[in-house]
Design an enzyme around this catalytic site. Structure first.
Site, PDB file in Angstrom:
ATOM      1  N   CYS A   1      36.677  35.313  42.720  1.00  0.00           N
ATOM      2  CA  CYS A   1      36.069  36.625  42.951  1.00  0.00           C
ATOM      3  C   CYS A   1      34.919  36.896  42.000  1.00  0.00           C
ATOM      4  CB  CYS A   1      37.124  37.727  42.850  1.00  0.00           C
ATOM      5  SG  CYS A   1      37.979  37.791  41.261  1.00  0.00           S
TER       6      CYS A   1
ATOM      7  N   LYS B   1      54.237  40.613  47.957  1.00  0.00           N
ATOM      8  CA  LYS B   1      53.873  40.015  49.240  1.00  0.00           C
ATOM      9  C   LYS B   1      52.728  39.042  48.970  1.00  0.00           C
ATOM     10  CE  LYS B   1      51.441  39.806  52.442  1.00  0.00           C
ATOM     11  NZ  LYS B   1      50.712  38.581  52.987  1.00  0.00           N
TER      12      LYS B   1
ATOM     13  N   GLU C   1      29.722  38.159  50.874  1.00  0.00           N
ATOM     14  CA  GLU C   1      30.575  37.248  50.111  1.00  0.00           C
ATOM     15  C   GLU C   1      30.940  36.029  50.959  1.00  0.00           C
ATOM     16  OE1 GLU C   1      34.192  37.690  46.975  1.00  0.00           O
ATOM     17  OE2 GLU C   1      34.498  38.672  48.915  1.00  0.00           O
TER      18      GLU C   1
ATOM     19  N   GLU D   1      41.368  45.283  43.388  1.00  0.00           N
ATOM     20  CA  GLU D   1      40.425  44.291  42.848  1.00  0.00           C
ATOM     21  C   GLU D   1      39.908  43.524  44.049  1.00  0.00           C
ATOM     22  OE1 GLU D   1      38.594  41.281  42.142  1.00  0.00           O
ATOM     23  OE2 GLU D   1      40.441  40.329  41.469  1.00  0.00           O
TER      24      GLU D   1
END
Length: 504
Positions: free
Chosen positions: A289, A180, A387, A255
């Site tokens: 990331c 997906k 973030e 992750e």
């Protein structure tokens, strides 16, 4: 218009390209112009169910799981060959879809092909069991078996390479899968389906369902016939996935987000550190990331290093992602642009000094944000703790090692870290003291496929990469073999019939 443009993106289920069961479509936008690129089939629970059924049948009844390892790995290598043969198209589609500069996406096809070749080799050489002998009575040994159907949910930053990072080990170890992809970057996932189709994998081994996380993604996580969920994305979504997959006891690999520190001491090679810091936050449009989004600079060199940073930021080339000279392109989507710009406004409200480069006038319709420095920051500011996931770097001075270690760890994330010093004892001390899954000393984020990849704290659960992926994508089974006579309890026997040994 390029010869690679795609008008409609379908699902890929059971070896066929199909429209969604509902007939719904959603628009995929060009981040450089905010115009519609194409339409994409909107997958819902029924489409996920069909894909999982196809994957389940291919695993239970098809030849993939029982196929000889050498034969299965021929398919894996064939996929790698086809990725390389389509490298030009893949880099174009990735830049078109995400806004990543084409000078950077050109490297992604090679890395993606390497993922498949690497796992073909790893399965041959490192997917081995162990044997434990117990005197002359037993030999116990372990084998690795594929788990079943893997649900792979991938992000929109570097979508092709990160999809292959999951698909390659899943397939090489004998699982089937349903991918997906992120709804904001469907083009290279569709191309991967075409490549797998051309490679001739048995129907149902690899499936792709496009759609939104709240519908297609949630249905994949909740489906009882999916044993594995590998997810890369933001921490909040990862937490929801773990909760929603708990009822079916899914194995999860997460992750997640990061707010990685780069720490520069006065004795470091400052030019190399500057190169690495600038590349680490501003390449990939800051949508990485492992980006070093927090920079700690020792007070002795703070002014010198910040002056050099200002000069670099002013010279970074912002522009059309298809221009080979472009270093920073548009962010992936207008919603994400709004997210990042809101943090820049917050930085000003929190008292930071905001220094930005220039977005060319011809880029005004796209999701462009110029590379930005946040100075006069403290570690407690939200822009330092949360973030942002864009080309925004927060800079903080420090005095000594103990102080910067405390600040580096004073954040909920723990994915990566970077330490710059020529005192190797200090480098190792600091690296081992930082709460993160990965630390680079005197280096930018260089990739080694053999190492475990993953984070600590809110940056993830589990490790993938190298032979560590086998822990997630395979079931370790123990087989006990009696090779000699040994006592077995003899319940229910008459006393005079008991022998105390196994019958030969």
């Amino acid at each position: 218009m390029s010869k690679y443009n795609v008008e409609r993106v379908p699902h890929y289920i059971g070896g066929k390209f199909v429209e969604g069961t509902s007939g719904k479509l959603f628009q995929n936008m060009n981040p450089a112009t905010n115009e519609t690129l194409n339409e994409v089939a909107e997958g819902e629970a029924e489409d996920i169910h069909l894909a999982v059924q196809a994957a389940r049948q291919a695993f239970d009844e098809g030849p993939w799981r029982t196929m000889g390892v050498a034969k299965r790995l021929e398919y894996i290598v064939r996929i790698a060959d086809l990725i390389e043969a389509n490298a030009e198209e893949l880099s174009y589609l990735e830049s078109l879809d995400t806004g990543l500069p084409i000078s950077q996406t050109k490297k992604q096809a090679a890395r993606a092909a390497e993922n498949f070749r690497f796992y073909a080799e790893m399965v041959k050489s490192r997917m081995v069991g162990e044997a434990y002998q117990v005197d002359s009575s037993f030999i116990n040994y372990t084998i690795h078996k594929p788990v079943g159907v893997a649900g792979l949910i991938t992000p929109w930053n570097a979508p092709f390479m990160l999809a292959t990072w999951k698909v390659a080990p899943a397939l090489a170890t004998g699982n089937t899968c349903v991918l997906k992809p992120a709804e904001w970057s469907p083009l290279t996932a569709n191309k991967l389906a075409q490549i797998v189709h051309e490679a001739g994998l048995p129907p149902g081994v690899f499936n792709v369902v496009h759609g939104f996380g709240e519908t297609a993604g949630a249905a994949l996580v909740a489906h009882p016939d999916v044993q594995l969920i590998s997810f890369t994305g933001e921490t909040k979504t990862g937490s929801e996935i773990i909760k929603n997959g708990a009822d079916t006891l899914k194995r999860c690999s997460m992750e997640l987000g990061g707010k990685s520190p780069a720490i520069v001491f006065a004795d470091a090679d400052l030019e190399r550190a500057l190169d690495a810091v600038v590349w680490g936050i501003y390449s990939f449009n800051g949508e990485r990331c492992t980006a070093n989004s927090r920079l700690f600079v020792q007070e002795k060199i703070y002014d010198q290093f910040v002056d050099a940073l200002k000069e670099r930021v002013a010279n970074i080339i912002v522009g059309d992602p298809m221009d080979p000279a472009t270093e920073v392109g548009p962010l992936i989507h207008r919603k994400h642009w709004e997210h990042v710009t809101s943090y820049i406004a917050l930085a000003q409200a929190e008292g930071a000094e905001v220094i930005s480069g220039i977005v060319p006038a011809e880029c005004s319709t796209g999701n462009y944000i110029a590379p930005t420095l946040l100075l006069n920051c403290t570690n407690r500011m939200r822009v330092v703790q949360e973030e942002i996931f864009g080309p925004v770097l927060a800079v903080i001075p420090f005095k000594e090692e103990t102080e910067v270690l405390q600040m580096a760890n004073d954040v909920k994330y723990g994915l990566a870290a970077y330490v710059w010093t020529n005192d190797m004892k200090r480098g190792h001390r600091l690296a081992q003291g930082i709460e993160s899954g990965m630390v680079w000393i005197n280096s930018q984020n260089v990739r080694d496929l053999r190492i475990p990849f993953g984070g600590a704290k809110a940056s993830g659960i589990g490790r993938e990469g190298g032979h560590y992926s086998f822990e997630f994508y395979t079931e370790t089974q123990v087989i006990h073999v009696a090779i000699g006579e040994h006592p077995i309890p003899q319940f229910g026997k008459k006393k005079e019939e008991r022998t105390g040994i196994v019958a030969k």
